[in-house]
Every structure is written in structure tokens, then in C-alpha cells.
Design a protein around this motif. Structure first.
Motif, PDB file in Angstrom:
ATOM      1  N   UNK A 199       0.812  -1.221   0.000  1.00 21.98           N
ATOM      2  CA  UNK A 199       0.000   0.000   0.000  1.00 21.98           C
ATOM      3  C   UNK A 199       0.851   1.281   0.000  1.00 21.98           C
ATOM      4  N   UNK A 200       2.176   1.131   0.062  1.00 21.59           N
ATOM      5  CA  UNK A 200       3.038   2.300   0.088  1.00 21.59           C
ATOM      6  C   UNK A 200       2.933   3.094   1.376  1.00 21.59           C
ATOM      7  N   UNK A 201       2.750   2.390   2.494  1.00 21.25           N
ATOM      8  CA  UNK A 201       2.554   3.048   3.783  1.00 21.25           C
ATOM      9  C   UNK A 201       3.718   2.812   4.742  1.00 21.25           C
ATOM     10  N   UNK A 202       4.853   2.306   4.243  1.00 22.37           N
ATOM     11  CA  UNK A 202       5.962   1.974   5.151  1.00 22.37           C
ATOM     12  C   UNK A 202       6.373   3.158   6.013  1.00 22.37           C
ATOM     13  N   UNK A 203       6.437   4.340   5.424  1.00 13.39           N
ATOM     14  CA  UNK A 203       6.911   5.517   6.158  1.00 13.39           C
ATOM     15  C   UNK A 203       5.899   6.027   7.182  1.00 13.39           C
ATOM     16  N   UNK A 204       4.679   5.482   7.133  1.00  7.94           N
ATOM     17  CA  UNK A 204       3.623   5.945   8.042  1.00  7.94           C
ATOM     18  C   UNK A 204       3.301   4.911   9.119  1.00  7.94           C
ATOM     19  N   UNK A 205       4.103   3.880   9.244  1.00  8.89           N
ATOM     20  CA  UNK A 205       3.767   2.754  10.122  1.00  8.89           C
ATOM     21  C   UNK A 205       3.543   3.188  11.569  1.00  8.89           C
ATOM     22  N   UNK A 206       4.267   4.208  12.043  1.00 13.21           N
ATOM     23  CA  UNK A 206       4.134   4.654  13.434  1.00 13.21           C
ATOM     24  C   UNK A 206       3.223   5.871  13.581  1.00 13.21           C
ATOM     25  N   UNK A 207       2.606   6.294  12.485  1.00 10.90           N
ATOM     26  CA  UNK A 207       1.750   7.494  12.506  1.00 10.90           C
ATOM     27  C   UNK A 207       0.365   7.142  13.070  1.00 10.90           C
ATOM     28  N   UNK A 208      -0.197   7.956  13.953  1.00  7.39           N
ATOM     29  CA  UNK A 208      -1.591   7.734  14.386  1.00  7.39           C
ATOM     30  C   UNK A 208      -2.527   7.919  13.194  1.00  7.39           C
ATOM     31  N   UNK A 209      -3.498   7.044  13.013  1.00  8.70           N
ATOM     32  CA  UNK A 209      -4.401   7.168  11.863  1.00  8.70           C
ATOM     33  C   UNK A 209      -5.106   8.516  11.768  1.00  8.70           C
ATOM     34  N   UNK A 210      -5.393   9.152  12.906  1.00  9.97           N
ATOM     35  CA  UNK A 210      -6.117  10.424  12.833  1.00  9.97           C
ATOM     36  C   UNK A 210      -5.269  11.535  12.225  1.00  9.97           C
ATOM     37  N   UNK A 211      -3.955  11.313  12.085  1.00 12.14           N
ATOM     38  CA  UNK A 211      -3.076  12.324  11.496  1.00 12.14           C
ATOM     39  C   UNK A 211      -2.808  12.056  10.013  1.00 12.14           C
ATOM     40  N   UNK A 212      -3.546  11.156   9.418  1.00 16.56           N
ATOM     41  CA  UNK A 212      -3.356  10.827   8.008  1.00 16.56           C
ATOM     42  C   UNK A 212      -4.289  11.651   7.127  1.00 16.56           C
ATOM     43  N   UNK A 213      -3.953  11.724   5.844  1.00 17.39           N
ATOM     44  CA  UNK A 213      -4.856  12.334   4.870  1.00 17.39           C
ATOM     45  C   UNK A 213      -6.021  11.390   4.598  1.00 17.39           C
ATOM     46  N   UNK A 214      -7.037  11.895   3.898  1.00 10.90           N
ATOM     47  CA  UNK A 214      -8.187  11.052   3.579  1.00 10.90           C
ATOM     48  C   UNK A 214      -7.800   9.831   2.761  1.00 10.90           C
ATOM     49  N   UNK A 215      -6.944  10.019   1.758  1.00 10.64           N
ATOM     50  CA  UNK A 215      -6.514   8.892   0.938  1.00 10.64           C
ATOM     51  C   UNK A 215      -5.703   7.891   1.721  1.00 10.64           C
TER      52      UNK A 215
END
Length: 274
Positions: free
Chosen positions: A140-156
Motif C-alpha cells: 500500500x506504500x505506507x511503510x513511512x507511516x507505520x508509526x503514525x496515528x491514523x487520525x493524522x493521516x490524509x483522507x486517501x
């Protein structure tokens, strides 16, 4: 459009005259009958309020019909069968639902935890969970976001996490509620690519008013209006029936005057995915 399926495959879902009524007498589904077969991707088209979201929640066992019959994998899907722990676990392993609003689905502290939640609940060995979650993050191309809280993500990004959290357990049927809603063109293209790839090994049921998404993904199209299936058929047949689509509030026409001439132009919910 995906290549036409001709073989008669296993029936995964069958709805016979299914009815669902919300408190206050609001009828959401009013005698819905349809069938979903293995490998035959289905698009359910309908405007807002047509009953699409309710239909998916019924198929996922979140809501139980007030009338009619619902079968999943050859067995009735009822309160009694869902009380059978073995059946319920197996059913929810085989069927995954991605909600229209990812915020209604995401609750873990990090992206990694979100995608790992399902496998951990199913008791997978921790090493297998780590391997599979890492592979899903890469896909999904999310490796760099693995530790990010979901609420801090963009809609996509949220939508990709919600999709990964469902696909990680390898369901046989993926139920999607307006998956392209609120996505920018690039995210829509990525979503389509993921669904086309996953659809080679599973079965999609997509509820949407996005005609182009239906055209790209579906082998069979059903049109909902006020909780009733008013038409079903091959995508080319349904998507070229302007009278039907206008009746279902999936397209409308604009009237424009140019000097002494008046033109009518069709407007629909197709968007350019490529």
C-alpha cells in the motif's frame, strides 16, 4: 471494463426479498433480491439514500433482515447461525467490509497496530503477523507511516489503511461502501489498481454512485432506488441506459441556451481515473 465472466461459479451470497426497516418506520431495503457469485465482481449503483450502505451491512451480518432470506456461502445468515461461534468467526474471516468513512473504522494507536489488529484477534503467530503486516504496508506504500496515528493521516491514506486492515486477513469477499468518495485523482487511481489486483483472487461487491468505478471493476451491475433493485445486467447494458440512470438519480442533464439554440448535456458521476 474487466473481462466478462461466463462460467457459473459458486454462489457466495443470495438475497431473496430482503427487507430492512430503521426505527421510526424508515424503510431502507424493500424486497431486495440479488445473487453474488465467486469471481463475479458486483457493483450496486444508487444515489444517496437508496439503501446501498444498509445493503452492505446486512451482507456483513451487522444488520439482520426484518423480512426475506439471506444466504452466505450456502447457509442462512441469521441471528441463530451467527450465535454459532465457529460459523461467526469463519464468516467474518471470509467477508470484509470497508466503510465509506474510514474514521468510523480506524481506532488503533498507529497504522501498524491498525493493520495488525485483525490477525492478532484471530490468534496468528506474532512472527507471521509482523511479516504479513510489513508486506501489506509495502504493498500500500505506507511503510513511512507505520508509526503514525491514523487520525493524522490524509483522507486517501486513511482509506488505504482501512483497506489494508481488512485485506490482511485475506477475505474471499470484499464489501466496499463508496470507496472512491473524497479521493483526489491520484488516490483514486491507486485505489483502482489495488482493487483490480486484489480482485484477481477475490470477489468484490462495490456500492457506489461512481459510474466509472463500476465500469472499471464490475462484471455485473445492480441499480438500487428507494431500497429496491430496479435493474440489473452487464455493465455496458446498464451504464449506457441513460433513461434508467437518470431515473435512479445517477446522471442528470443540463439545458444550455446558445443564441436561438438550446442544448441538453449529460452530466454523471464518472471521473477520470487515468
Amino acid at each position: 471494463m474487466v473481462g466478462t465472466m461466463t462460467q457459473e461459479d459458486e454462489e457466495l451470497f443470495r438475497l431473496d426479498e430482503v427487507r430492512y426497516v430503521y426505527p421510526g418506520g424508515i424503510v431502507a431495503l424493500d424486497g431486495v433480491s440479488l445473487s453474488v457469485r465467486r469471481g463475479v465482481h458486483a457493483a450496486v449503483l444508487g444515489a444517496n439514500g437508496s439503501g446501498k450502505s444498509t445493503l452492505l451491512k446486512v451482507m456483513d451480518g451487522l444488520y439482520l433482515p426484518h423480512a426475506g432470506e439471506l444466504y452466505a456461502f450456502g447457509r442462512p445468515l441469521t441471528a441463530r447461525t451467527l450465535e454459532d461461534e465457529h460459523f461467526a468467526i469463519e464468516f467474518h474471516r471470509r467477508v470484509g467490509l470497508v466503510f465509506q468513512d474510514p474514521d468510523a473504522q480506524l481506532f488503533s494507536a498507529t497504522v501498524w497496530d491498525e493493520i495488525a489488529f485483525g490477525p492478532l484477534q484471530l490468534g496468528w503467530p506474532i512472527e507471521e503477523v509482523r511479516e504479513r503486516v510489513d508486506a501489506m504496508l509495502r504493498w500500500l506504500g505506507l511503510e513511512d507511516l507505520r508509526e503514525r496515528p491514523p487520525y493524522r493521516l490524509s483522507g486517501g491514506e486513511k482509506r488505504k489503511v482501512a483497506l489494508g486492515a481488512v485485506l490482511i486477513t485475506e477475505p474471499e469477499v470484499l464489501l466496499l461502501d463508496e470507496p472512491s468518495a473524497f479521493l483526489d485523482p491520484r488516490s483514486r487511481c491507486q485505489l483502482l489498481d489495488y482493487l483490480l489486483e486484489w480482485g484477481e483472487r477475490g470477489t468484490l461487491v462495490v456500492c457506489t454512485h461512481d459510474l466509472e468505478l463500476a465500469e472499471e471493476l464490475a462484471h455485473r451491475v445492480h441499480v438500487l432506488e428507494r431500497g429496491q433493485v430496479i435493474a440489473e445486467g452487464q455493465p455496458d447494458e446498464i451504464l449506457n441506459d441513460e433513461e434508467l440512470l437518470e431515473r435512479a438519480n445517477l446522471i442528470h442533464t443540463h439545458r444550455h441556451r446558445h443564441g436561438d439554440l438550446t442544448h441538453r448535456h449529460r452530466h454523471d458521476h464518472r471521473q477520470h481515473l487515468h
